[in-house]
Scaffold this motif. Structure first.
Motif, PDB file in Angstrom:
ATOM      1  N   VAL A   1     -18.896   9.999 -20.664  1.00  0.00           N
ATOM      2  CA  VAL A   1     -19.426  11.154 -20.370  1.00  0.00           C
ATOM      3  C   VAL A   1     -18.546  12.279 -20.396  1.00  0.00           C
ATOM      4  CG1 VAL A   1     -21.220  10.329 -19.052  1.00  0.00           C
ATOM      5  CG2 VAL A   1     -19.214  10.878 -17.804  1.00  0.00           C
ATOM      6  N   SER A   2     -19.145  13.420 -20.835  1.00  0.00           N
ATOM      7  CA  SER A   2     -17.988  14.585 -20.817  1.00  0.00           C
ATOM      8  C   SER A   2     -17.622  15.255 -19.486  1.00  0.00           C
ATOM      9  CB  SER A   2     -19.025  16.043 -21.400  1.00  0.00           C
ATOM     10  OG  SER A   2     -19.782  16.185 -20.268  1.00  0.00           O
ATOM     11  N   GLU A   3     -16.437  15.922 -19.702  1.00  0.00           N
ATOM     12  CA  GLU A   3     -15.885  16.428 -18.441  1.00  0.00           C
ATOM     13  C   GLU A   3     -16.550  17.367 -17.490  1.00  0.00           C
ATOM     14  OE1 GLU A   3     -11.720  19.013 -17.286  1.00  0.00           O
ATOM     15  OE2 GLU A   3     -12.034  18.391 -19.577  1.00  0.00           O
ATOM     16  N   ALA A   4     -17.458  17.786 -18.028  1.00  0.00           N
ATOM     17  CA  ALA A   4     -18.664  18.800 -17.546  1.00  0.00           C
ATOM     18  C   ALA A   4     -19.325  18.007 -16.546  1.00  0.00           C
ATOM     19  CB  ALA A   4     -19.423  19.648 -18.300  1.00  0.00           C
ATOM     20  N   VAL A   5     -19.740  16.778 -16.895  1.00  0.00           N
ATOM     21  CA  VAL A   5     -20.613  15.897 -16.111  1.00  0.00           C
ATOM     22  C   VAL A   5     -19.787  15.435 -14.919  1.00  0.00           C
ATOM     23  CG1 VAL A   5     -21.768  13.815 -16.015  1.00  0.00           C
ATOM     24  CG2 VAL A   5     -22.275  15.097 -18.237  1.00  0.00           C
ATOM     25  N   GLU A   6     -18.532  15.139 -14.966  1.00  0.00           N
ATOM     26  CA  GLU A   6     -17.743  14.333 -14.054  1.00  0.00           C
ATOM     27  C   GLU A   6     -17.397  15.680 -13.082  1.00  0.00           C
ATOM     28  OE1 GLU A   6     -13.308  12.647 -13.283  1.00  0.00           O
ATOM     29  OE2 GLU A   6     -13.979  12.769 -15.411  1.00  0.00           O
ATOM     30  N   ARG A   7     -17.190  16.934 -13.602  1.00  0.00           N
ATOM     31  CA  ARG A   7     -16.949  18.155 -12.440  1.00  0.00           C
ATOM     32  C   ARG A   7     -18.203  18.459 -11.737  1.00  0.00           C
ATOM     33  NH1 ARG A   7     -15.381  21.141 -16.205  1.00  0.00           N
ATOM     34  NH2 ARG A   7     -17.179  22.148 -16.672  1.00  0.00           N
ATOM     35  N   ARG A   8     -19.234  18.059 -12.540  1.00  0.00           N
ATOM     36  CA  ARG A   8     -20.747  18.532 -11.534  1.00  0.00           C
ATOM     37  C   ARG A   8     -21.027  17.348 -10.702  1.00  0.00           C
ATOM     38  NH1 ARG A   8     -24.163  22.344 -13.306  1.00  0.00           N
ATOM     39  NH2 ARG A   8     -25.162  22.117 -11.420  1.00  0.00           N
ATOM     40  N   ALA A   9     -20.601  16.145 -11.016  1.00  0.00           N
ATOM     41  CA  ALA A   9     -20.780  15.147  -9.977  1.00  0.00           C
ATOM     42  C   ALA A   9     -19.941  15.341  -9.023  1.00  0.00           C
ATOM     43  CB  ALA A   9     -20.433  13.782 -10.768  1.00  0.00           C
ATOM     44  N   ARG A  10     -18.670  15.602  -9.146  1.00  0.00           N
ATOM     45  CA  ARG A  10     -17.577  15.878  -8.079  1.00  0.00           C
ATOM     46  C   ARG A  10     -18.161  16.736  -7.171  1.00  0.00           C
ATOM     47  NH1 ARG A  10     -12.672  13.814  -8.054  1.00  0.00           N
ATOM     48  NH2 ARG A  10     -12.754  13.110 -10.374  1.00  0.00           N
ATOM     49  N   GLU A  11     -18.617  17.927  -7.609  1.00  0.00           N
ATOM     50  CA  GLU A  11     -19.144  19.229  -6.731  1.00  0.00           C
ATOM     51  C   GLU A  11     -20.422  18.522  -5.784  1.00  0.00           C
ATOM     52  OE1 GLU A  11     -20.283  21.973  -9.611  1.00  0.00           O
ATOM     53  OE2 GLU A  11     -18.055  22.715 -10.139  1.00  0.00           O
ATOM     54  N   LEU A  12     -21.330  17.848  -6.736  1.00  0.00           N
ATOM     55  CA  LEU A  12     -22.346  17.306  -5.851  1.00  0.00           C
ATOM     56  C   LEU A  12     -21.863  16.501  -4.546  1.00  0.00           C
ATOM     57  CD1 LEU A  12     -24.904  16.275  -8.828  1.00  0.00           C
ATOM     58  CD2 LEU A  12     -25.142  18.268  -7.120  1.00  0.00           C
ATOM     59  N   LEU A  13     -20.874  15.646  -4.983  1.00  0.00           N
ATOM     60  CA  LEU A  13     -20.191  14.943  -3.898  1.00  0.00           C
ATOM     61  C   LEU A  13     -19.516  15.533  -2.879  1.00  0.00           C
ATOM     62  CD1 LEU A  13     -18.803  11.763  -5.925  1.00  0.00           C
ATOM     63  CD2 LEU A  13     -20.784  11.699  -4.544  1.00  0.00           C
ATOM     64  N   GLU A  14     -19.132  16.687  -3.125  1.00  0.00           N
ATOM     65  CA  GLU A  14     -18.457  17.493  -2.103  1.00  0.00           C
ATOM     66  C   GLU A  14     -19.495  18.150  -1.188  1.00  0.00           C
ATOM     67  OE1 GLU A  14     -15.435  18.072  -1.229  1.00  0.00           O
ATOM     68  OE2 GLU A  14     -14.801  16.363  -2.786  1.00  0.00           O
ATOM     69  N   THR A  15     -20.696  18.627  -2.050  1.00  0.00           N
ATOM     70  CA  THR A  15     -21.752  19.229  -1.103  1.00  0.00           C
ATOM     71  C   THR A  15     -22.249  18.039  -0.279  1.00  0.00           C
ATOM     72  OG1 THR A  15     -22.158  20.856  -3.068  1.00  0.00           O
ATOM     73  CG2 THR A  15     -23.929  20.401  -1.494  1.00  0.00           C
ATOM     74  N   GLY A  16     -22.790  16.973  -0.793  1.00  0.00           N
ATOM     75  CA  GLY A  16     -23.228  15.972   0.036  1.00  0.00           C
ATOM     76  C   GLY A  16     -22.379  15.532   1.122  1.00  0.00           C
ATOM     77  N   LYS A  17     -20.982  15.606   0.874  1.00  0.00           N
ATOM     78  CA  LYS A  17     -20.314  15.013   2.240  1.00  0.00           C
ATOM     79  C   LYS A  17     -20.227  15.950   3.317  1.00  0.00           C
ATOM     80  CE  LYS A  17     -16.474  14.059  -0.162  1.00  0.00           C
ATOM     81  NZ  LYS A  17     -14.999  13.650  -0.256  1.00  0.00           N
ATOM     82  N   SER A  18     -20.268  17.341   2.827  1.00  0.00           N
ATOM     83  CA  SER A  18     -20.533  18.418   3.832  1.00  0.00           C
ATOM     84  C   SER A  18     -21.744  18.486   4.430  1.00  0.00           C
ATOM     85  CB  SER A  18     -20.060  19.696   3.048  1.00  0.00           C
ATOM     86  OG  SER A  18     -21.247  20.098   2.189  1.00  0.00           O
TER      87      SER A  18
ATOM     88  N   LEU B   1     -23.117  10.924 -10.763  1.00  0.00           N
ATOM     89  CA  LEU B   1     -22.848  10.753 -12.280  1.00  0.00           C
ATOM     90  C   LEU B   1     -24.428  11.083 -13.061  1.00  0.00           C
ATOM     91  CD1 LEU B   1     -20.119   8.123 -13.020  1.00  0.00           C
ATOM     92  CD2 LEU B   1     -20.109  10.629 -13.296  1.00  0.00           C
ATOM     93  N   TYR B   2     -25.464  10.398 -12.647  1.00  0.00           N
ATOM     94  CA  TYR B   2     -26.582  10.596 -13.236  1.00  0.00           C
ATOM     95  C   TYR B   2     -27.167  11.924 -12.936  1.00  0.00           C
ATOM     96  CZ  TYR B   2     -31.576   9.941 -14.427  1.00  0.00           C
ATOM     97  OH  TYR B   2     -32.994   9.926 -14.770  1.00  0.00           O
ATOM     98  N   ALA B   3     -26.879  12.446 -11.836  1.00  0.00           N
ATOM     99  CA  ALA B   3     -27.273  13.804 -11.150  1.00  0.00           C
ATOM    100  C   ALA B   3     -26.615  14.925 -12.219  1.00  0.00           C
ATOM    101  CB  ALA B   3     -27.278  14.290  -9.920  1.00  0.00           C
ATOM    102  N   GLY B   4     -25.316  14.725 -12.205  1.00  0.00           N
ATOM    103  CA  GLY B   4     -24.599  15.646 -13.082  1.00  0.00           C
ATOM    104  C   GLY B   4     -24.857  15.697 -14.385  1.00  0.00           C
ATOM    105  N   ALA B   5     -25.148  14.398 -15.097  1.00  0.00           N
ATOM    106  CA  ALA B   5     -25.635  14.386 -16.424  1.00  0.00           C
ATOM    107  C   ALA B   5     -26.931  15.234 -16.660  1.00  0.00           C
ATOM    108  CB  ALA B   5     -25.846  13.122 -16.935  1.00  0.00           C
ATOM    109  N   LEU B   6     -27.875  15.257 -15.647  1.00  0.00           N
ATOM    110  CA  LEU B   6     -29.240  15.830 -15.792  1.00  0.00           C
ATOM    111  C   LEU B   6     -29.105  17.342 -15.687  1.00  0.00           C
ATOM    112  CD1 LEU B   6     -31.448  13.702 -13.464  1.00  0.00           C
ATOM    113  CD2 LEU B   6     -31.537  13.894 -15.923  1.00  0.00           C
ATOM    114  N   LEU B   7     -27.942  17.824 -14.787  1.00  0.00           N
ATOM    115  CA  LEU B   7     -27.852  19.153 -14.714  1.00  0.00           C
ATOM    116  C   LEU B   7     -26.950  19.811 -15.666  1.00  0.00           C
ATOM    117  CD1 LEU B   7     -26.610  19.322 -11.044  1.00  0.00           C
ATOM    118  CD2 LEU B   7     -28.523  20.221 -11.859  1.00  0.00           C
ATOM    119  N   SER B   8     -26.185  18.823 -16.394  1.00  0.00           N
ATOM    120  CA  SER B   8     -25.449  19.421 -17.672  1.00  0.00           C
ATOM    121  C   SER B   8     -26.079  19.210 -19.122  1.00  0.00           C
ATOM    122  CB  SER B   8     -24.205  18.627 -17.846  1.00  0.00           C
ATOM    123  OG  SER B   8     -23.263  18.834 -16.550  1.00  0.00           O
TER     124      SER B   8
END
Length: 331
Positions: free
Chosen positions: A252-269, A286-293
């Motif tokens: 997957v692209s770097e944008a997907v990985e970046r969005r997935a990391r942001e979602l995980l940070e939000t989820g942990k908070s 990763l699946y959610a990040g791919a949908l958002l990207s």
């Protein structure tokens, strides 16, 4: 009395001279670490043999002495031929790599082939040499366990530092008499799992199942036993540490990985990671990040690569999206 004063005065002068010499040496050492132009202390040594100031770029010293080998090698075979030292000590071998080993090549020092009689003699010598390298039961146990650790680490693609750490953990368990009543394979798998988590390259327990020679329940129990008895400092697994490997396997692209990391940070908070499998959270992110990207990737593809069920992926990605929406509303 005058002789005592003279001796005391001479001792004081000698001490003063020594202190002055030490002070001058410290001043010289401090001057060597200070740039004469800008006075900065940050100085780096470049590979080309120059000491350069990191602030202004002034070359402080050049033509430095290279303490490395005087020869060059362009492949591993040439490096082995030219090197005049042995391999460094390592915790991945039962004797730390300090013993000698008879080469498997049936040739003499000049490269000529050995006769049939000499070859038969060398086979017997290798057999006895291998036996003498592990003389006690403890060494044979350690040799077998470290071989298992190296095999599993190679199958999982774990780096050398993780193998070293696993070897240290198993050695400590062996010397603390924690192995009686437990299988070597289970303790070796538990040591490698603990070392992978400590080294920041975690692997899930399910990933060890195809390569371990024991059941999942047995090596999971061995890991918990090691962590408790040895007091291993192991933090809870972070789902974000699984993202780079999964993203690389899924291409997957770097944008997907970046969005997935942001979602995980939000989820942990928001606390949704509590009690959840980190692998499932990473797959869902990763699946959610791919949908958002706006990148198309199926749940089945992610499930096959991450060894997580599609139901888990659907549940985790929905929870992450809900947490992300709630965070945006609050903001």
């Amino acid at each position: 009395m005058s002789e005592t004063n003279t001796r005391f005065r001479a001792h004081a002068q000698t001490r003063t001279a020594r202190e002055r010499t030490q002070s001058e040496q410290e001043t010289e050492d401090s001057d060597e670490l200070t740039c004469p132009e800008c006075g900065a202390t940050g100085i780096t040594v470049e590979k080309r043999g120059e000491t350069v100031c990191e602030e202004c770029g002034v070359v402080i010293e050049d033509d430095m002495i290279d303490h490395g080998p005087e020869w060059r090698a362009f492949d591993s075979r040439e490096r082995d031929q030219k090197s005049r030292v042995g391999a460094p000590s390592t915790k991945t071998l039962h004797d730390k790599g300090l013993s000698t080993k008879i080469d498997w090549k049936d040739s003499d020092a000049s490269g000529s082939a050995l006769s049939a009689r000499k070859r038969s003699q060398m086979v017997r010598l290798r057999t006895w040499d291998e036996r003498f390298r592990a003389k006690s039961a403890r060494e044979r146990n350690l040799k077998q366990a470290l071989g298992e650790i190296d095999r599993m680490a190679s199958a999982l693609g774990l780096p050398e530092n993780v193998r070293e750490t696993a070897g240290v953990i198993y050695r400590k368990a062996l010397y603390d008499d924690l192995l009686p009543g437990r299988s070597i394979e289970a303790m070796a798998t538990g040591s490698l799992y603990a070392a992978a988590r400590q080294g920041g390259t975690p692997r899930s327990l399910d990933e060890f199942q195809p390569i371990s020679r024991v059941d999942r329940q047995e090596y999971a129990r061995a890991y918990r036993y090691l962590a408790r008895e040895l007091g291993l400092a192991i933090e809870p697994a972070d789902p974000a540490k699984y993202l780079p490997r999964f993203a690389s396997e899924l291409e997957v692209s770097e944008a997907v990985e970046r969005r997935a990391r942001e979602l995980l940070e939000t989820g942990k908070s928001r606390g949704i990671h509590s009690g959840k499998s980190p692998v499932g959270l990473a797959a869902g992110a990763l699946y959610a990040g791919a949908l958002l990207s706006n990148e198309r990737i199926t749940q089945q593809t992610i499930a096959e690569e991450t060894d997580v069920s599609e139901v888990t992926i659907r549940n985790r990605y929905q929870e992450l999206l809900d947490a992300h929406e709630q965070a945006e509303q609050v903001a």
